[in-house]
Design a protein around this motif. Structure first.
Motif, PDB file in Angstrom:
ATOM      1  N   LEU A 194       0.630  -1.577   9.629  1.00 26.26           N
ATOM      2  CA  LEU A 194       0.618  -0.162   9.988  1.00 26.26           C
ATOM      3  C   LEU A 194       1.663   0.139  11.058  1.00 26.26           C
ATOM      4  O   LEU A 194       2.526   1.013  10.886  1.00 26.26           O
ATOM      5  N   PHE A 195       1.604  -0.616  12.157  1.00 26.04           N
ATOM      6  CA  PHE A 195       2.481  -0.302  13.287  1.00 26.04           C
ATOM      7  C   PHE A 195       3.916  -0.759  13.053  1.00 26.04           C
ATOM      8  O   PHE A 195       4.846  -0.194  13.644  1.00 26.04           O
ATOM      9  N   ALA A 196       4.106  -1.753  12.195  1.00 25.51           N
ATOM     10  CA  ALA A 196       5.477  -2.161  11.866  1.00 25.51           C
ATOM     11  C   ALA A 196       6.220  -1.014  11.191  1.00 25.51           C
ATOM     12  O   ALA A 196       7.391  -0.730  11.491  1.00 25.51           O
ATOM     13  N   THR A 197       5.529  -0.325  10.279  1.00 28.22           N
ATOM     14  CA  THR A 197       6.145   0.804   9.577  1.00 28.22           C
ATOM     15  C   THR A 197       6.408   1.964  10.525  1.00 28.22           C
ATOM     16  O   THR A 197       7.485   2.584  10.489  1.00 28.22           O
ATOM     17  N   TYR A 198       5.441   2.263  11.382  1.00 28.25           N
ATOM     18  CA  TYR A 198       5.639   3.363  12.327  1.00 28.25           C
ATOM     19  C   TYR A 198       6.719   3.029  13.352  1.00 28.25           C
ATOM     20  O   TYR A 198       7.546   3.880  13.712  1.00 28.25           O
ATOM     21  N   PHE A 246       0.856  -1.190   0.000  1.00 25.80           N
ATOM     22  CA  PHE A 246       0.000   0.000   0.000  1.00 25.80           C
ATOM     23  C   PHE A 246       0.891   1.238   0.000  1.00 25.80           C
ATOM     24  O   PHE A 246       1.826   1.336   0.794  1.00 25.80           O
ATOM     25  N   ASP A 247       0.602   2.178  -0.880  1.00 28.91           N
ATOM     26  CA  ASP A 247       1.307   3.461  -0.839  1.00 28.91           C
ATOM     27  C   ASP A 247       0.409   4.571  -0.322  1.00 28.91           C
ATOM     28  O   ASP A 247       0.770   5.741  -0.338  1.00 28.91           O
ATOM     29  N   ASN A 248      -0.784   4.177   0.143  1.00 28.47           N
ATOM     30  CA  ASN A 248      -1.722   5.139   0.735  1.00 28.47           C
ATOM     31  C   ASN A 248      -2.222   4.562   2.058  1.00 28.47           C
ATOM     32  O   ASN A 248      -2.808   3.480   2.093  1.00 28.47           O
ATOM     33  N   LYS A 249      -1.961   5.272   3.116  1.00 28.26           N
ATOM     34  CA  LYS A 249      -2.317   4.788   4.455  1.00 28.26           C
ATOM     35  C   LYS A 249      -3.809   4.558   4.610  1.00 28.26           C
ATOM     36  O   LYS A 249      -4.246   3.630   5.299  1.00 28.26           O
ATOM     37  N   GLU A 250      -4.629   5.414   3.960  1.00 31.58           N
ATOM     38  CA  GLU A 250      -6.074   5.300   4.125  1.00 31.58           C
ATOM     39  C   GLU A 250      -6.599   3.965   3.598  1.00 31.58           C
ATOM     40  O   GLU A 250      -7.505   3.377   4.180  1.00 31.58           O
ATOM     41  N   LYS A 251      -6.043   3.507   2.501  1.00 31.29           N
ATOM     42  CA  LYS A 251      -6.448   2.212   1.946  1.00 31.29           C
ATOM     43  C   LYS A 251      -6.160   1.095   2.942  1.00 31.29           C
ATOM     44  O   LYS A 251      -6.965   0.176   3.129  1.00 31.29           O
TER      45      LYS A 251
END
Length: 611
Positions: A231-235, A206-211
């Protein structure tokens, strides 16, 4: 430079997603017209600077009021230039040209603010009480609370040179840190892994967080878990930089607010900016903390409805029906449904919402590098607000549409107010948005079967949790995090532990929380953009529950009272404005009424489930 665009007849049900039209603000940022517009601002600032000698204790009230109007003219023009720059940037955060324009406009606004500071500081710090009272009482009613609030802020104001330094450093200090945070997180790419069968592993990028975030409401437990993990792995991977940005923002907030300006606590800075008493916010947060059991009861009931022993944090927003979760709404149909809802409430409310669409002030499509989430931005009272959406056809997107247009309606109802007082303070700013969502949900429920009502009621309670309890606990976390960083130099890992303990208290034994949720705090942009903003959602939602009950009891006679609250913008102190409608927000008991209504909805859900 700006003006209201012409309106054209529209078939709203046939609307397609698309980008907004910013040409009503600025046609060409590189053109001569925009350059002349900026020059005109500079000219007005110079003229105002030349009136500094007029500021004497016995200044005539009419001359003082005239200077306020001159300031408003300058601020409105600065808002148009800066508003255009920011809206353009939010449409494409990867654009270096848009980013440079934001920096340029922010710098111009800071420099103009520095040169105009003398007026504000004179009124707040130099003018004696007697003459200040004379000018306040002589001013038109609409300005009086605004001027009283300025005098309240006087003891927290610094000298003119100090204020100039703070304004200047804001652009390259906290403002720059927030910009880096936005630029980094908007560019994040996410990799989600799902197991298919015993051995096969499927990876989605995904290159868009909302998706990606939309999948936390998926009907598939595995997909929900995978989305959260991605999500949290990237953050977490970027937590070193993002955490340090937050630490520096907190230290700066404390240094300026407490060490320099003398506020009692970090949250007091926000409370006084909102023109709220600390005691009012304390009562709100105490009521929320005391009532965490209300939502814990709901989570246990939701686990039963989902057929699991205990909810995992991954499952908090799980739909009760696989069929419903897959339903998609065409954008035009969603718009038409929201407009019809507004029209049933009051024709004026629908007409105002239609204006935003007809002037093409909506950016609704999902695209790479566009800012995530949704917002409504008012450039100036005379200009129809701009609404940003990331519409993906989900039920949540329809509610978000109603929510943001509630903000727009709130703004337009106050459009006759001067720019100085047109914006409602943060706690009241969520009133119209949440009320609009409740109107929409009520309309949808009227046409539903028992099972569909059960599903929508569960979604409503999910939303109430997200916008009341979750936001209150965000604020409680911020209180603890600001104290730990400011007083004990807490590390990023220690802040993560504080957030983990916050989650444990919030959910009790009703939800199983996995360790990666400890990193959720660096994903919450409000902590970076606007510290202590989040309690405004709790305030607004609990307030709306009370207002909505009044509407159900009184019917149409209630509507003028409600529209009157919205039309007051920021011209009244919230405690006083609401007290006129019989709402005493300084008492914990008032907030308890909202939780009692949440409890009633949970019992309704249980009743539907038992039939």
């Amino acid at each position: 430079m700006s003006g209201r665009n012409y309106r054209i007849p529209m078939n709203f049900a046939a609307l397609k997603i698309g980008a907004w039209d910013l040409s009503g603000l600025v046609k060409d940022p590189a053109g001569s017209e925009f350059a002349q517009f900026l020059d005109s601002i500079e000219g007005k600032v110079k003229v105002f600077e030349g009136r500094r000698q007029s500021l004497r204790p016995d200044i005539p009230a009419a001359e003082f009021e005239g200077m306020i109007h001159d300031l408003e003219d300058i601020y409105e023009k600065l808002s148009i230039a800066g508003g255009y720059a920011h809206l353009r940037y939010y449409g494409n955060t990867a654009s270096n040209e848009a980013s440079a324009l934001v920096t340029r406009m922010d710098k111009m606004a800071a420099e103009a603010g520095n040169r105009l500071l003398f007026f504000d500081l004179w009124f707040k710090k130099e003018l004696d009480e007697s003459n200040a009272a004379r000018l306040i009482e002589s001013a038109p009613d609409v300005y009086r609370e605004y001027l009283r609030h300025k005098r309240l802020l006087a003891k927290h104001s610094l000298s003119e040179p100090e204020e100039r330094i703070i304004n200047t450093l804001e652009v390259t200090g906290t403002g720059a840190l927030v910009k880096i945070y936005d630029k980094m997180t908007s560019a994040f790419e996410f990799e989600m892994s799902l197991k298919r069968g015993r051995k096969k592993k499927v990876t989605r990028k995904f290159d868009n967080k909302e998706k990606l975030v939309s999948l936390v409401r998926s009907a598939s437990p595995a997909e929900r878990e995978a989305a959260y993990r991605a999500l949290f792995a990237t953050y977490k991977k970027n937590s070193g930089v993002l955490g340090e940005i937050y630490q520096n923002i907190v230290v700066e907030w404390r240094n300026e607010g407490i060490s320099m300006r003398g506020y009692r606590t970090p949250i007091s800075v926000r409370n006084i900016a909102n023109n709220l008493d600390d005691e009012t916010v304390d009562a709100l947060l105490a009521a929320c903390r005391k009532n965490n059991r209300v939502f814990q009861e709901y989570f246990r009931e939701k686990a039963r409805l989902l057929g699991v022993k205990k909810l995992r944090r991954y499952d908090l927003y799980a739909p009760l029906s696989t069929k419903r979760s897959g339903k998609k709404f065409a954008y035009g149909k969603a718009v038409a449904s929201v407009l019809d809802t507004f029209g049933d409430f009051h024709p004026q409310v629908r007409a105002l919402a239609e204006r935003v669409f007809s002037e093409r002030h909506v950016d609704s499509e999902i695209r790479k590098a566009k800012r995530g989430g949704a917002f409504c931005h008012t450039v100036a009272p005379s200009i129809t607000p701009y609404v940003l959406l990331n519409f993906d056809g989900r039920t949540r997107d329809v509610s978000t549409l109603a929510h943001e247009f509630g903000h727009a309606i709130h703004s337009m109802l106050a459009e006759k107010l001067p720019i100085m007082v047109s914006h409602a303070p943060l706690p009241l700013a969520e009133t119209a948005s949440v009320f609009a969502e409740m109107l929409l949900n009520e309309r949808l429920m009227e046409k539903m079967s028992r099972q569909e009502r059960q599903l929508l009621l569960a979604e409503q309670i999910d939303d109430m949790y997200a916008t009341i309890m979750r936001q209150a606990y965000f604020t409680l976390f911020e209180i603890d995090a600001h104290r730990a960083i400011g007083e004990r130099n807490a590390t990023i890992d220690q802040v993560t532990q504080i957030y983990t303990e916050n989650l444990k208290e919030q959910f009790g034994g009703s939800v199983a929380v996995s360790p990666e949720f400890g990193w959720e705090w660096i994903y919450i942009p409000h902590f970076y953009h606007t510290p202590f903003y989040c309690y405004a959602y709790s305030f607004g939602n609990l307030l709306v529950l009370s207002l909505y009950q009044r509407y159900k009891m009184e019917g149409k006679p209630f509507v003028p009272k409600y529209l009157g609250i919205l039309a007051a913008g920021g011209s009244r102190k919230p405690e006083e404005l609401l007290k006129e409608s019989g709402l005493d927000i300084t008492k914990e008991e008032f907030w308890q009424q909202g939780f009692d209504l949440v409890g009633e909805k949970i019992q309704q859900l249980k009743g539907l489930a038992s039939k």
